[in-house]
Write a protein that holds these residues in place. Structure first.
Motif, PDB file in Angstrom:
ATOM      1  N   GLU A  97      82.616   2.747 -81.556  1.00 12.51           N
ATOM      2  CA  GLU A  97      82.859   2.289 -80.193  1.00 12.51           C
ATOM      3  C   GLU A  97      82.993   3.498 -79.281  1.00 12.51           C
ATOM      4  O   GLU A  97      83.629   4.494 -79.640  1.00 12.51           O
ATOM      5  CB  GLU A  97      84.100   1.412 -80.157  1.00 12.51           C
ATOM      6  CG  GLU A  97      83.936   0.158 -81.019  1.00 12.51           C
ATOM      7  CD  GLU A  97      85.054  -0.838 -80.829  1.00 12.51           C
ATOM      8  OE1 GLU A  97      86.128  -0.440 -80.351  1.00 12.51           O
ATOM      9  OE2 GLU A  97      84.843  -2.017 -81.151  1.00 12.51           O
ATOM     10  N   LEU A  98      82.391   3.415 -78.091  1.00 10.67           N
ATOM     11  CA  LEU A  98      82.288   4.588 -77.223  1.00 10.67           C
ATOM     12  C   LEU A  98      83.097   4.497 -75.930  1.00 10.67           C
ATOM     13  O   LEU A  98      83.801   5.433 -75.575  1.00 10.67           O
ATOM     14  CB  LEU A  98      80.811   4.830 -76.868  1.00 10.67           C
ATOM     15  CG  LEU A  98      79.884   5.147 -78.050  1.00 10.67           C
ATOM     16  CD1 LEU A  98      78.443   5.227 -77.556  1.00 10.67           C
ATOM     17  CD2 LEU A  98      80.298   6.447 -78.722  1.00 10.67           C
ATOM     18  N   ALA A  99      82.991   3.389 -75.195  1.00 10.68           N
ATOM     19  CA  ALA A  99      83.646   3.307 -73.893  1.00 10.68           C
ATOM     20  C   ALA A  99      83.569   1.883 -73.360  1.00 10.68           C
ATOM     21  O   ALA A  99      82.755   1.075 -73.816  1.00 10.68           O
ATOM     22  CB  ALA A  99      82.973   4.259 -72.900  1.00 10.68           C
ATOM     23  N   ASP A 100      84.433   1.593 -72.383  1.00  4.39           N
ATOM     24  CA  ASP A 100      84.380   0.322 -71.672  1.00  4.39           C
ATOM     25  C   ASP A 100      83.764   0.548 -70.292  1.00  4.39           C
ATOM     26  O   ASP A 100      83.966   1.593 -69.662  1.00  4.39           O
ATOM     27  CB  ASP A 100      85.781  -0.267 -71.496  1.00  4.39           C
ATOM     28  CG  ASP A 100      86.312  -0.882 -72.777  1.00  4.39           C
ATOM     29  OD1 ASP A 100      85.490  -1.302 -73.619  1.00  4.39           O
ATOM     30  OD2 ASP A 100      87.542  -0.952 -72.933  1.00  4.39           O
ATOM     31  N   SER A 101      83.018  -0.441 -69.834  1.00  2.00           N
ATOM     32  CA  SER A 101      82.354  -0.327 -68.538  1.00  2.00           C
ATOM     33  C   SER A 101      82.662  -1.547 -67.687  1.00  2.00           C
ATOM     34  O   SER A 101      82.566  -2.685 -68.160  1.00  2.00           O
ATOM     35  CB  SER A 101      80.837  -0.200 -68.734  1.00  2.00           C
ATOM     36  OG  SER A 101      80.188  -0.033 -67.498  1.00  2.00           O
ATOM     37  N   ARG A 102      83.050  -1.306 -66.436  1.00  2.00           N
ATOM     38  CA  ARG A 102      83.340  -2.384 -65.496  1.00  2.00           C
ATOM     39  C   ARG A 102      82.245  -2.483 -64.432  1.00  2.00           C
ATOM     40  O   ARG A 102      81.521  -1.528 -64.190  1.00  2.00           O
ATOM     41  CB  ARG A 102      84.716  -2.167 -64.849  1.00  2.00           C
ATOM     42  CG  ARG A 102      85.863  -2.524 -65.786  1.00  2.00           C
ATOM     43  CD  ARG A 102      87.218  -2.127 -65.230  1.00  2.00           C
ATOM     44  NE  ARG A 102      88.299  -2.794 -65.951  1.00  2.00           N
ATOM     45  CZ  ARG A 102      88.754  -2.417 -67.146  1.00  2.00           C
ATOM     46  NH1 ARG A 102      88.214  -1.379 -67.756  1.00  2.00           N
ATOM     47  NH2 ARG A 102      89.739  -3.073 -67.723  1.00  2.00           N
ATOM     48  N   ILE A 103      82.172  -3.651 -63.807  1.00  2.00           N
ATOM     49  CA  ILE A 103      81.141  -3.913 -62.805  1.00  2.00           C
ATOM     50  C   ILE A 103      81.605  -3.453 -61.434  1.00  2.00           C
ATOM     51  O   ILE A 103      82.761  -3.653 -61.053  1.00  2.00           O
ATOM     52  CB  ILE A 103      80.813  -5.419 -62.765  1.00  2.00           C
ATOM     53  CG1 ILE A 103      80.311  -5.886 -64.135  1.00  2.00           C
ATOM     54  CG2 ILE A 103      79.776  -5.726 -61.691  1.00  2.00           C
ATOM     55  CD1 ILE A 103      80.196  -7.397 -64.249  1.00  2.00           C
ATOM     56  N   GLY A 104      80.695  -2.845 -60.689  1.00  2.00           N
ATOM     57  CA  GLY A 104      80.972  -2.431 -59.321  1.00  2.00           C
ATOM     58  C   GLY A 104      79.883  -2.909 -58.378  1.00  2.00           C
ATOM     59  O   GLY A 104      78.907  -3.550 -58.796  1.00  2.00           O
ATOM     60  N   MET A 105      80.054  -2.556 -57.093  1.00  2.00           N
ATOM     61  CA  MET A 105      79.108  -2.999 -56.063  1.00  2.00           C
ATOM     62  C   MET A 105      78.743  -1.844 -55.151  1.00  2.00           C
ATOM     63  O   MET A 105      79.569  -0.972 -54.874  1.00  2.00           O
ATOM     64  CB  MET A 105      79.712  -4.142 -55.237  1.00  2.00           C
ATOM     65  CG  MET A 105      78.702  -4.893 -54.377  1.00  2.00           C
ATOM     66  SD  MET A 105      79.510  -6.025 -53.227  1.00  2.00           S
ATOM     67  CE  MET A 105      79.759  -4.920 -51.824  1.00  2.00           C
ATOM     68  N   VAL A 106      77.498  -1.832 -54.689  1.00  2.00           N
ATOM     69  CA  VAL A 106      77.041  -0.817 -53.732  1.00  2.00           C
ATOM     70  C   VAL A 106      76.350  -1.482 -52.551  1.00  2.00           C
ATOM     71  O   VAL A 106      75.862  -2.612 -52.637  1.00  2.00           O
ATOM     72  CB  VAL A 106      76.057   0.187 -54.373  1.00  2.00           C
ATOM     73  CG1 VAL A 106      76.754   1.063 -55.400  1.00  2.00           C
ATOM     74  CG2 VAL A 106      74.852  -0.518 -54.978  1.00  2.00           C
ATOM     75  N   VAL A 107      76.325  -0.734 -51.436  1.00  2.00           N
ATOM     76  CA  VAL A 107      75.503  -1.082 -50.272  1.00  2.00           C
ATOM     77  C   VAL A 107      74.656   0.145 -49.939  1.00  2.00           C
ATOM     78  O   VAL A 107      74.905   1.244 -50.436  1.00  2.00           O
ATOM     79  CB  VAL A 107      76.358  -1.483 -49.058  1.00  2.00           C
ATOM     80  CG1 VAL A 107      77.131  -2.768 -49.342  1.00  2.00           C
ATOM     81  CG2 VAL A 107      77.326  -0.361 -48.671  1.00  2.00           C
ATOM     82  N   ARG A 108      73.689  -0.032 -49.103  1.00  2.00           N
ATOM     83  CA  ARG A 108      72.840   1.082 -48.711  1.00  2.00           C
ATOM     84  C   ARG A 108      73.660   2.114 -47.939  1.00  2.00           C
ATOM     85  O   ARG A 108      74.551   1.766 -47.144  1.00  2.00           O
ATOM     86  CB  ARG A 108      71.693   0.579 -47.835  1.00  2.00           C
ATOM     87  CG  ARG A 108      70.594   1.598 -47.587  1.00  2.00           C
ATOM     88  CD  ARG A 108      69.484   1.007 -46.758  1.00  2.00           C
ATOM     89  NE  ARG A 108      68.338   1.905 -46.705  1.00  2.00           N
ATOM     90  CZ  ARG A 108      67.243   1.677 -45.993  1.00  2.00           C
ATOM     91  NH1 ARG A 108      67.152   0.553 -45.275  1.00  2.00           N
ATOM     92  NH2 ARG A 108      66.250   2.543 -45.985  1.00  2.00           N
ATOM     93  N   ALA A 109      73.414   3.383 -48.185  1.00  2.00           N
ATOM     94  CA  ALA A 109      74.137   4.451 -47.490  1.00  2.00           C
ATOM     95  C   ALA A 109      73.988   4.282 -45.985  1.00  2.00           C
ATOM     96  O   ALA A 109      72.901   4.011 -45.483  1.00  2.00           O
ATOM     97  CB  ALA A 109      73.602   5.811 -47.928  1.00  2.00           C
TER      98      ALA A 109
END
Length: 250
Positions: A97-109
């Motif tokens: 097992e290596l790592a946990d990953s969570r979901i995020g959000m982006v918008v255009r710069a």
């Protein structure tokens, strides 16, 4: 350099392997950051093949293995790796097992940064968005099948939400093709041209565990096991965290 040291270096070079590594998006930034140190310490080089952990695209890791493609290491979503172990494609005793990953959000710069700090704020952001993109890997499957339902807005957002296959979601948001985009944080942060809005609130979050293993037909299983131990080591955790992943206590 002494003759002994020179001989040792020559011996390492002579026995060095070129490891073929198939890795999916979520752990890729950490893997790429750690790879040069592994090569420096062992002399083993890394031939990297990128592909999603699941899905119908030919590049998906399970589909590559099903076609008989050779690999020394696969790095992918934990439950997808478990499926490959069950199917006899990956050695059961090799899983780390290596790592946990969570979901995020982006918008255009350059666009205003939306508030997604609470369930209601995220709900309003989604309702007001003209278009929504999400990935065809673990995070996107969860968003499509569960997150929209948990927020009670599945019917309202379904017509304007699109699953983007294979390519980084942040890339299409940066081009202005979609107003907002969701993917695992570690896959969003490396992409230029977007602003990171934050992680999805914890009670509607989906945490993806990344893991790695050695395919049963791996050409270099001993060196592959050394790579897995290196990626999961305590020394690697600071680098893992910098890429947007959450380290696992070993």
């Amino acid at each position: 350099m002494t003759l002994l040291a020179a001989g040792a270096c020559a011996s390492v070079a002579a026995h060095a392997a070129d490891l073929r590594v198939m890795t999916s998006g979520g752990f890729t930034a950490a893997y790429q950051a750690l790879g040069p140190d592994f090569t420096k310490q062992t002399g083993n080089t890394l031939d990297t093949i990128l592909g999603p952990s699941m899905g119908k695209s030919p590049q998906a890791i399970p589909n590559r293995l099903a076609r008989g493609e050779s690999a020394d290491v696969v790095i992918m979503v934990g439950y997808a790796l478990d499926g490959l172990i069950k199917d006899g494609k990956v050695r059961p005793d090799s899983r780390v097992e290596l790592a946990d990953s969570r979901i995020g959000m982006v918008v255009r710069a350059g666009e205003p940064k939306p508030d997604i700090g609470s369930d209601d704020a995220l709900r309003q952001t989604l309702l007001h968005a003209k278009s929504i993109a999400y990935s065809d890997s673990a995070s996107g499957v969860y968003i499509k099948n569960e997150m929209f339902k948990k927020l009670g807005i599945e019917e309202q957002v379904a017509p304007k939400a699109t699953m983007v296959p294979r390519i980084p979601v942040a890339g299409v948001v940066a081009k202005g093709e979609y107003e907002i985009g969701f993917q695992q944080v570690a896959e969003l942060l490396p992409v230029p041209g977007v602003t990171f809005a934050g992680k999805v609130p914890e009670d509607v979050q989906s945490v993806t565990r990344y893991a790695a293993g050695i395919p049963v037909n791996a050409p270099h299983p001993r060196e592959a096991r050394a790579l897995l131990q290196f990626l999961a080591s305590p020394q690697a955790q600071a680098t893992v965290e910098k890429t947007g992943l959450d380290p696992i206590a070993h």
